[in-house]
Design a protein around this motif. Sequence first.
Motif, mmCIF file in Angstrom:
data_model
loop_
_atom_site.group_PDB
_atom_site.id
_atom_site.type_symbol
_atom_site.label_atom_id
_atom_site.label_comp_id
_atom_site.label_asym_id
_atom_site.label_seq_id
_atom_site.Cartn_x
_atom_site.Cartn_y
_atom_site.Cartn_z
ATOM 1 N N PRO A 45 41.139 25.899 49.770
ATOM 2 C CA PRO A 45 41.139 25.544 48.198
ATOM 3 C C PRO A 45 41.069 27.208 47.855
ATOM 4 C CG PRO A 45 39.728 24.347 50.182
ATOM 5 C CD PRO A 45 40.309 25.529 50.871
ATOM 6 N N LEU A 46 41.372 27.051 46.845
ATOM 7 C CA LEU A 46 41.489 28.120 45.775
ATOM 8 C C LEU A 46 40.063 28.957 45.566
ATOM 9 C CD1 LEU A 46 42.682 30.203 43.252
ATOM 10 C CD2 LEU A 46 41.976 28.391 41.592
ATOM 11 N N TRP A 47 38.772 28.132 46.223
ATOM 12 C CA TRP A 47 37.456 28.959 46.023
ATOM 13 C C TRP A 47 37.267 29.883 47.194
ATOM 14 C CZ3 TRP A 47 33.936 27.682 49.272
ATOM 15 C CH2 TRP A 47 34.096 26.703 49.950
ATOM 16 N N LEU A 48 37.985 28.868 48.038
ATOM 17 C CA LEU A 48 37.616 29.831 49.974
ATOM 18 C C LEU A 48 38.304 30.763 49.491
ATOM 19 C CD1 LEU A 48 35.667 29.488 52.257
ATOM 20 C CD2 LEU A 48 37.995 27.757 53.246
ATOM 21 N N THR A 49 39.529 30.888 49.462
ATOM 22 C CA THR A 49 40.606 31.842 48.749
ATOM 23 C C THR A 49 40.343 32.810 48.478
ATOM 24 O OG1 THR A 49 42.311 29.948 49.455
ATOM 25 C CG2 THR A 49 42.673 32.341 49.277
ATOM 26 N N MET A 50 39.366 33.008 47.706
ATOM 27 C CA MET A 50 38.705 34.047 46.907
ATOM 28 C C MET A 50 37.942 34.732 47.396
ATOM 29 S SD MET A 50 39.205 32.183 42.981
ATOM 30 C CE MET A 50 40.000 32.270 41.409
ATOM 31 N N ILE A 51 36.943 33.965 48.363
ATOM 32 C CA ILE A 51 35.181 34.908 48.234
ATOM 33 C C ILE A 51 36.158 35.166 49.571
ATOM 34 C CG2 ILE A 51 33.664 33.892 49.774
ATOM 35 C CD1 ILE A 51 33.380 31.999 48.162
ATOM 36 N N LEU A 65 36.831 45.968 42.453
ATOM 37 C CA LEU A 65 37.548 44.809 43.467
ATOM 38 C C LEU A 65 37.410 43.771 43.852
ATOM 39 C CD1 LEU A 65 36.626 47.006 47.100
ATOM 40 C CD2 LEU A 65 39.240 46.814 46.243
ATOM 41 N N LEU A 66 35.958 43.591 43.337
ATOM 42 C CA LEU A 66 36.199 41.997 42.829
ATOM 43 C C LEU A 66 37.241 41.070 41.626
ATOM 44 C CD1 LEU A 66 34.489 38.710 43.054
ATOM 45 C CD2 LEU A 66 33.075 39.953 40.882
ATOM 46 N N PHE A 67 37.166 42.093 41.060
ATOM 47 C CA PHE A 67 37.739 40.995 39.880
ATOM 48 C C PHE A 67 39.316 41.090 39.917
ATOM 49 C CE2 PHE A 67 34.249 42.542 37.161
ATOM 50 C CZ PHE A 67 34.252 41.697 36.733
ATOM 51 N N MET A 68 39.490 41.902 40.962
ATOM 52 C CA MET A 68 41.313 42.454 40.750
ATOM 53 C C MET A 68 41.550 41.550 42.653
ATOM 54 S SD MET A 68 42.214 46.823 41.293
ATOM 55 C CE MET A 68 41.998 47.363 40.029
ATOM 56 N N CYS A 69 40.804 41.198 43.227
ATOM 57 C CA CYS A 69 41.084 40.710 44.688
ATOM 58 C C CYS A 69 41.269 38.897 43.917
ATOM 59 C CB CYS A 69 39.769 40.304 45.720
ATOM 60 S SG CYS A 69 39.493 42.144 46.183
ATOM 61 N N VAL A 70 40.350 38.955 42.813
ATOM 62 C CA VAL A 70 40.114 37.415 42.389
ATOM 63 C C VAL A 70 42.137 37.030 41.138
ATOM 64 C CG1 VAL A 70 39.195 35.811 40.555
ATOM 65 C CG2 VAL A 70 37.737 37.086 41.926
ATOM 66 N N ASP A 71 41.922 37.768 40.557
ATOM 67 C CA ASP A 71 43.436 37.949 40.087
ATOM 68 C C ASP A 71 44.163 38.523 40.945
ATOM 69 O OD1 ASP A 71 41.657 37.661 37.783
ATOM 70 O OD2 ASP A 71 42.187 40.089 37.100
ATOM 71 N N ALA A 72 44.375 38.688 41.892
ATOM 72 C CA ALA A 72 45.445 39.055 43.215
ATOM 73 C C ALA A 72 45.836 37.467 43.565
ATOM 74 C CB ALA A 72 45.305 39.697 44.037
ATOM 75 N N ILE A 73 45.453 36.218 43.168
ATOM 76 C CA ILE A 73 45.167 35.275 43.762
ATOM 77 C C ILE A 73 47.286 34.581 43.285
ATOM 78 C CG2 ILE A 73 44.892 32.987 44.759
ATOM 79 C CD1 ILE A 73 42.047 34.622 45.276
ATOM 80 N N GLY A 74 46.003 34.844 41.721
ATOM 81 C CA GLY A 74 47.708 34.094 41.369
ATOM 82 C C GLY A 74 48.824 34.680 40.714
ATOM 83 N N PHE A 75 48.409 36.541 41.500
ATOM 84 C CA PHE A 75 49.483 37.510 40.267
ATOM 85 C C PHE A 75 50.863 36.672 40.760
ATOM 86 C CE2 PHE A 75 51.568 41.178 39.803
ATOM 87 C CZ PHE A 75 50.865 41.389 39.326
#
Length: 384
Positions: A75-81, A175-185
Amino acid sequence: MRSSTERPPRVRSAHVVPGAGLPRGVIVLLGTACLVIVVGGMKITADLLGPVFLALMLTVTVSPIAIWMRRKGVPLWLTMISNVLVVYLLLAALGLAMAMSLSRLVDLLPQYQQQFLDLRANVAGTLGSLGIDQAQVTAALDKATTPGQIVGVIEWIFGGIAGVLSNTVFLLAVLLFMCVDAIGFPARLAASGLQRPQVAGALREFAQGTRRYLWVTTVFGLIVAVIDTVALWALDIPLPFLWGLLSFITNYIPNIGFIIGVIPPALLGLLQGGVEKMIWVIVVYCAINFVIQSIIQPKVIGDAVGLSATISFLSLIFWAWVLGPLGALLAIPLSLLAKGLLVDIDPSTRWITPLLSSGPLPVAETDSAPDGRVTVPTAPAEPD
């Protein structure tokens, strides 16, 4: 008289070169002036750019984990975390190891106060016998050979990371914002590549080159750190774990990281066992670090990222001057970023790439004559 059916003679149109309104020399001067302004602004805002660049490099490094998890249906939320936690744990482990090691060093150095005094007296006596003013020698040694100065040098070496880690809130937020954005980049980059394939290709090449460099350097750094720690423990040098950690960190500094890493343990060897133990430390470091860091690793990294040894060394000097110690640690990734934005992104400037690389040119880019000379293929002539 020419009949009405005859076409007028064809007039060859002049070939218009983009940007031909200004001489090339003026364009070069304007570009250089703009570069100086940009570099000056980066130097002024180094405290702000340092954490941003560090966060970018860490995010690029761990982004394959998130891509792999998404392909497996996580799931997307687990990948972000998971993506954020991996980076946070890496920083926490490094910061904790540095803090514990430096605190032990501060507690240990006062025990060598008498050895420092004896060493300073011996050096002053030797230089005095050579005709150098004793008072000037003593004053210089009073400033340079105290435990506090040694601690200051070690803190400067670790200062690039320690300074960034001290600004914890800003770094963690970036780091938080970059890691979250990196999933859909990757998906957004693919969509942009439909309109600007050169831009997408340059950014992909930067990301792949950065990951290759960081992974290769990390592997070699771990090997060097383990061997150095064991060797220093066998030589009975105090705090072998600290000097192994220092070897691991300085392994990210191209060309001169080995020299920086050998100074503190060699000095402690001199204070503890005299010149003989210091020589043993230097010999062990040369046999391990020089062979791995100066012979094997540059060849592997050069093939992985496509930068020559000269460019790597100049990158170290430049980025250390602009961003301080953190710039020295991130010199190669920052140079790859600059190369992607300034060279790879524009087809008209890709001729610079062979000049920056160390490996042989691809066969498709050059033609070899029978006598061994390299010839450059010429463009076909325009039809009349």
